[in-house]
Write a protein that holds these residues in place. Structure first.
Motif, PDB file in Angstrom:
ATOM      1  N   TYR A  47      -0.116   3.208   2.123  1.00 53.52           N
ATOM      2  CA  TYR A  47      -1.329   2.856   1.369  1.00 53.52           C
ATOM      3  C   TYR A  47      -2.001   1.617   1.939  1.00 53.52           C
ATOM      4  O   TYR A  47      -3.215   1.582   2.095  1.00 53.52           O
ATOM      5  CB  TYR A  47      -1.053   2.627  -0.126  1.00 53.52           C
ATOM      6  CG  TYR A  47      -0.640   3.848  -0.889  1.00 53.52           C
ATOM      7  CD1 TYR A  47      -1.540   4.878  -1.145  1.00 53.52           C
ATOM      8  CD2 TYR A  47       0.657   3.982  -1.371  1.00 53.52           C
ATOM      9  CE1 TYR A  47      -1.162   6.007  -1.855  1.00 53.52           C
ATOM     10  CE2 TYR A  47       1.047   5.107  -2.084  1.00 53.52           C
ATOM     11  CZ  TYR A  47       0.137   6.117  -2.320  1.00 53.52           C
ATOM     12  OH  TYR A  47       0.522   7.233  -3.018  1.00 53.52           O
ATOM     13  N   ARG A 120      -7.553   5.948  -0.570  1.00 53.19           N
ATOM     14  CA  ARG A 120      -7.172   5.142  -1.730  1.00 53.19           C
ATOM     15  C   ARG A 120      -7.676   3.717  -1.531  1.00 53.19           C
ATOM     16  O   ARG A 120      -7.302   3.053  -0.568  1.00 53.19           O
ATOM     17  CB  ARG A 120      -5.655   5.147  -1.903  1.00 53.19           C
ATOM     18  CG  ARG A 120      -5.129   4.247  -3.024  1.00 53.19           C
ATOM     19  CD  ARG A 120      -5.535   4.728  -4.393  1.00 53.19           C
ATOM     20  NE  ARG A 120      -4.964   6.026  -4.706  1.00 53.19           N
ATOM     21  CZ  ARG A 120      -3.742   6.195  -5.208  1.00 53.19           C
ATOM     22  NH1 ARG A 120      -2.959   5.161  -5.427  1.00 53.19           N
ATOM     23  NH2 ARG A 120      -3.312   7.400  -5.491  1.00 53.19           N
ATOM     24  N   LEU A 122      -7.530   0.045  -2.302  1.00 57.01           N
ATOM     25  CA  LEU A 122      -6.521  -0.853  -2.874  1.00 57.01           C
ATOM     26  C   LEU A 122      -7.085  -1.746  -3.966  1.00 57.01           C
ATOM     27  O   LEU A 122      -6.333  -2.264  -4.787  1.00 57.01           O
ATOM     28  CB  LEU A 122      -5.897  -1.725  -1.779  1.00 57.01           C
ATOM     29  CG  LEU A 122      -4.888  -1.082  -0.836  1.00 57.01           C
ATOM     30  CD1 LEU A 122      -4.040  -2.155  -0.163  1.00 57.01           C
ATOM     31  CD2 LEU A 122      -3.980  -0.104  -1.551  1.00 57.01           C
ATOM     32  N   LEU A 125      -6.015  -0.253  -7.092  1.00 58.91           N
ATOM     33  CA  LEU A 125      -4.600   0.082  -7.221  1.00 58.91           C
ATOM     34  C   LEU A 125      -4.007  -0.462  -8.507  1.00 58.91           C
ATOM     35  O   LEU A 125      -3.107   0.129  -9.092  1.00 58.91           O
ATOM     36  CB  LEU A 125      -3.825  -0.464  -6.018  1.00 58.91           C
ATOM     37  CG  LEU A 125      -2.448   0.143  -5.758  1.00 58.91           C
ATOM     38  CD1 LEU A 125      -2.552   1.626  -5.494  1.00 58.91           C
ATOM     39  CD2 LEU A 125      -1.776  -0.540  -4.581  1.00 58.91           C
ATOM     40  N   GLU A 131       1.826   1.170  -9.799  1.00 57.87           N
ATOM     41  CA  GLU A 131       1.449   1.098  -8.392  1.00 57.87           C
ATOM     42  C   GLU A 131       0.601  -0.143  -8.111  1.00 57.87           C
ATOM     43  O   GLU A 131      -0.338  -0.111  -7.330  1.00 57.87           O
ATOM     44  CB  GLU A 131       0.683   2.354  -7.979  1.00 57.87           C
ATOM     45  CG  GLU A 131       1.531   3.605  -8.001  1.00 57.87           C
ATOM     46  CD  GLU A 131       0.765   4.827  -7.531  1.00 57.87           C
ATOM     47  OE1 GLU A 131       1.387   5.872  -7.411  1.00 57.87           O
ATOM     48  OE2 GLU A 131      -0.443   4.717  -7.293  1.00 57.87           O
TER      49      GLU A 131
END
Length: 322
Positions: A47, A120, A122, A125, A131
């Motif tokens: 990620y 994704r 961040l 997140l 996560e």
């Protein structure tokens, strides 16, 4: 009568034709190295990565004249990141107050690395349960530490484990670990970074799914949980071991769950020993590593068994001498 030779007009020597340099296809673009490819794929699977961890990751390919062989300086790391950012491969932002920058792949970066993951961001997140950045940082630290000790180990990221999973309405999916490590000898280990407290029953169920796998999950949908537990004894997941990395308070919590499952005969001694509970933050010295191992052995009663075996061996030696 002497006649002087007629002087020939001087001529300029023929000049060589100037070479024409063909413009490189990659002119104006940064040179892409083996280290770039390795690091960007690593980041894509995880990620993202924080700058201090990236120093360690890039340190596996130290440049010529590098002072260290396992990390590179912050300025050198920022130079690499700046080049990636200019090519549109990564996004770079400070996501923690006064903390180092985080780096993650853009959609272009994912495509360039041949990774088919959904992008994704961040920055979002923290909105996803379990996560947050602290958890991601812990998983990255654990992976870097394992790979430093076992360079040939193969890490399967949680992102890779999740890919292709489709949750149908009303369907329960098997618990997915934070990562899986396959060592050169074939041993397969599930990795859990446990930083927050789960409810005791919830934690027990996670442990059993990691130990018993799909067979237990399937029986839970067919029977009540107690019946599913009785029918699943002896089943085995693909994981030879389950490694939990946790702070001190959480370690006690996980050990109590393991002890309860063993005490009520839900799991065997061998299954209890497949669950190893380690320190996080990670040990920083050999002494701390020894203390970490001793701590879990004592919780399992293994130290007492070793002492008993040593006592019996000593008695046997004494009998033979007599």
């Amino acid at each position: 009568m002497y006649q002087p030779e007629e002087k020939q007009p001087l001529t300029q020597p023929k000049q060589p034709h100037p070479k024409t340099h063909r413009r490189r296809r990659d002119a104006g673009k940064g040179r892409f190295t083996k280290r770039d490819c390795f690091a960007l794929i690593w980041i894509g699977h995880q990620y993202g990565i924080r700058l201090d961890h990236l120093q360690l990751l890039l340190g596996r390919f130290p440049g010529r004249g590098a002072t260290y062989t396992n990390w590179i300086s912050g300025s050198a790391t920022r130079d690499v990141v700046t080049r990636w950012e200019k090519e549109g491969l990564v996004r770079v932002e400070r996501l923690e107050v006064d903390g180092p920058f985080w780096i993650w792949l853009t959609p272009k970066g994912l495509r360039r690395m041949g990774l088919s993951y959904t992008y994704r961001d961040l920055r979002k997140l923290k909105d996803v349960k379990g996560e947050d950045l602290t958890h991601l940082y812990a998983i990255n630290a654990i992976r870097l530490d394992i790979e430093a000790d076992e360079p040939e180990a193969h890490w399967i990221s949680e992102r890779a484990l999740r890919q292709g999973q489709i949750r149908l309405k009303g369907q329960t999916l098997l618990h997915r670990p934070d990562g899986v490590v396959v060592f050169p000898d074939g041993k397969t280990v599930a990795i859990e970074a446990e930083l927050s407290m789960k409810k005791p029953f919830e934690l027990e169920e996670v442990l059993l799914e990691l130990l018993w796998g799909e067979a237990y999950l399937r029986r839970k949908t067919e029977y009540d949980r107690q019946t599913a537990r009785e029918f699943s004894r002896g089943n085995r997941s693909p994981y030879d071991q389950i490694w939990y990395f946790a702070p001190k308070t959480i370690r006690r919590h996980v050990r109590r769950a393991r002890e309860r499952l063993f005490a009520d005969l839900t799991i065997s001694q061998q299954e209890a020993e497949r669950i190893y509970i380690a320190w996080y933050p990670l040990p920083h010295s050999d002494e701390e590593s020894t203390q970490e191992e001793r701590e879990d052995n004592e919780a399992l009663g293994l130290d007492d068994e070793d002492e008993e075996e040593e006592r019996l061996d000593a008695e046997g030696e004494g009998d033979r001498e007599r």
